[in-house]
Write an enzyme that holds these catalytic residues in place. Structure first.
Site, mmCIF file in Angstrom:
data_model
loop_
_atom_site.group_PDB
_atom_site.id
_atom_site.type_symbol
_atom_site.label_atom_id
_atom_site.label_comp_id
_atom_site.label_asym_id
_atom_site.label_seq_id
_atom_site.Cartn_x
_atom_site.Cartn_y
_atom_site.Cartn_z
ATOM 1 N N SER A 171 -30.521 -44.115 10.037
ATOM 2 C CA SER A 171 -31.527 -43.118 10.672
ATOM 3 C C SER A 171 -32.103 -42.563 12.018
ATOM 4 O O SER A 171 -31.999 -41.066 12.153
ATOM 5 C CB SER A 171 -32.965 -43.443 9.883
ATOM 6 O OG SER A 171 -33.928 -44.016 10.516
ATOM 7 N N HIS A 199 -30.538 -40.760 3.426
ATOM 8 C CA HIS A 199 -28.956 -39.975 4.508
ATOM 9 C C HIS A 199 -28.463 -39.883 4.117
ATOM 10 O O HIS A 199 -27.127 -38.852 4.842
ATOM 11 C CB HIS A 199 -29.453 -40.313 5.519
ATOM 12 C CG HIS A 199 -30.254 -40.565 7.135
ATOM 13 N ND1 HIS A 199 -31.100 -39.347 7.047
ATOM 14 C CD2 HIS A 199 -31.765 -41.602 6.439
ATOM 15 C CE1 HIS A 199 -32.881 -40.064 7.660
ATOM 16 N NE2 HIS A 199 -32.659 -41.687 7.562
ATOM 17 N N LYS A 231 -35.156 -35.119 1.035
ATOM 18 C CA LYS A 231 -34.204 -34.652 2.891
ATOM 19 C C LYS A 231 -32.981 -34.094 1.351
ATOM 20 O O LYS A 231 -33.473 -32.373 2.398
ATOM 21 C CB LYS A 231 -33.953 -36.040 3.284
ATOM 22 C CG LYS A 231 -34.340 -36.992 3.830
ATOM 23 C CD LYS A 231 -33.811 -38.371 4.680
ATOM 24 C CE LYS A 231 -34.444 -38.773 5.202
ATOM 25 N NZ LYS A 231 -36.085 -39.363 4.452
#
Length: 380
Positions: A171, A199, A231
């Site tokens: 990240s 991610h 996300k």
């Protein structure tokens, strides 16, 4: 009062201030004229009308809250539907939805290890993995970043149950883990592999199916993955995906699942809406990667020290923690919101701005963001 038990907090606050590490909540309005490159809304779905309609519809049908833990009253048909579609989309046998990605990592790490076992953890792993290691009662070997050889060495020094754990995309710098090599090491040493794909989902793999799908490892019987719904899917919550027997084990042993209230129906509905939209518009994943590449190329072309992104995170080095804070503040004043990472989120000397690419950014917005970041850059 003869003694104030919280006097030590004032001393800690002074130390944070002296080091330039004070953090402040900054409530944002519902609508803002600022260009957002700080959120993790990689696919631009948080405000998509299909997603917000799915959230509203779920709240109307199921209520505002889950009403209890998943094992009491907090499991609904909506949760089961989301788990089934997540597992199928990402290529795994089963899935379990929790209240956050943080809770998902704690659940997976603690339930799959325990006293007498070994966890081999990448030095760059997210704080939720670090906390899972601390809570697990297992021995933990922290190995150098993205180093399969170091993982092998740590595993060879241990006899018994072992788990290697890594982010798929880290990240801070946005670099990807060497997943095929890590999987080979784990298999040769008889260890399981746990991958946090927070991610990667929605950005990597065919149509955004994630880093494990991109690596050809999705659904393998010795691999488990965690992910977040907050996300790319623009909602809230987390999930663990893997073999059905692993998921059943978590249902019976993972404390952050058993003792936590279930994910709110609106969040589950929004995540399901996003997942279905991504199926219809798989090109969003490639667009997010293309925006990240454009940001990197233009930032480095302007002379800034950016890290080449493997997904949608673009990191730009700052000369110090104070400089990073001022740089982010200057960007905000100029109309751009960027992330600011400094210790303890990163090692000393590693402060930086973090820009997150979004699939819905235009070429004009990319150019504007790069111009602002370049113009406000501190002198080294």
């Amino acid at each position: 009062m003869p003694f104030d038990p919280f006097d030590w907090i004032d001393a800690e606050a002074r130390r944070r201030a002296d080091a330039g590490l004070v953090r402040t909540l900054r409530p944002r309005p519902a609508a803002s004229g600022l260009l957002d490159l700080a959120s993790n809304d990689y696919l631009g779905l948080t405000r998509h009308p299909d997603v917000t309609a799915a959230a509203a519809g779920a709240a109307r049908e199921w209520g505002a809250g889950a009403t209890g833990s998943r094992l009491v009253t907090g499991s609904t048909a909506l949760h089961a539907e989301l788990e089934s579609e997540l597992a199928e989309f990402c290529g795994f046998e089963a899935a379990l939805v929790l209240s956050s990605g943080y809770a998902a990592n704690l659940a997976a790490v603690t339930a799959l290890t325990g006293h007498g076992s070994l966890i081999v953890s990448d030095a760059g792993n997210h704080a939720s993995i670090v906390d899972g290691c601390r809570l697990s009662r297992a021995g933990t070997a922290v190995v150098p970043h993205a180093d399969p050889g170091a993982v092998r060495k740590a595993l060879q020094a241990h006899r018994g149950r072992a788990l290697a754990v890594t982010d798929s995309v880290f990240s801070v710098d946005g670099d990807a883990a060497p997943l095929p090599e890590l999987a080979d090491v784990c298999r040769s040493e008889g260890a399981a592999l746990l991958v946090d794909d927070a991610h990667g989902l929605g950005v990597l793999g065919d149509g955004g199916r994630g880093a494990l799908a991109a690596a050809g490892l999705a659904g393998d019987p010795d691999i488990v993955t965690t992910l977040t719904l907050s996300k790319s899917l623009g909602s809230q919550g987390g999930a663990v995906l893997g073999p059905a027997r692993v998921i059943e084990h978590l249902v019976n042993t993972a404390r952050t699942f058993i003792f936590d209230t279930g994910l709110a129906p609106a969040a589950a509905g929004a995540a399901l809406g996003s997942l279905r939209l991504l199926r219809r518009e798989p090109e969003r994943a490639g667009r997010a990667r293309a925006v990240a590449a454009a940001l990197y190329e233009q930032l480095t072309g302007a002379g800034l020290a950016a890290v080449r992104p493997d997904a949608a995170v673009v990191s730009v080095r700052a000369p110090s923690a104070d400089a990073a804070v001022r740089w982010a503040a200057d960007c905000r004043t100029a109309g751009i919101v960027v992330g600011c990472f400094r210790p303890p989120s990163v090692p000393d000397g590693g402060s930086r701005l973090r820009l997150t690419a979004r699939a819905d950014l235009t070429e004009e917005q990319i150019a504007t963001a790069v111009s602002v970041v370049r113009r406000t850059a501190p002198v080294s």
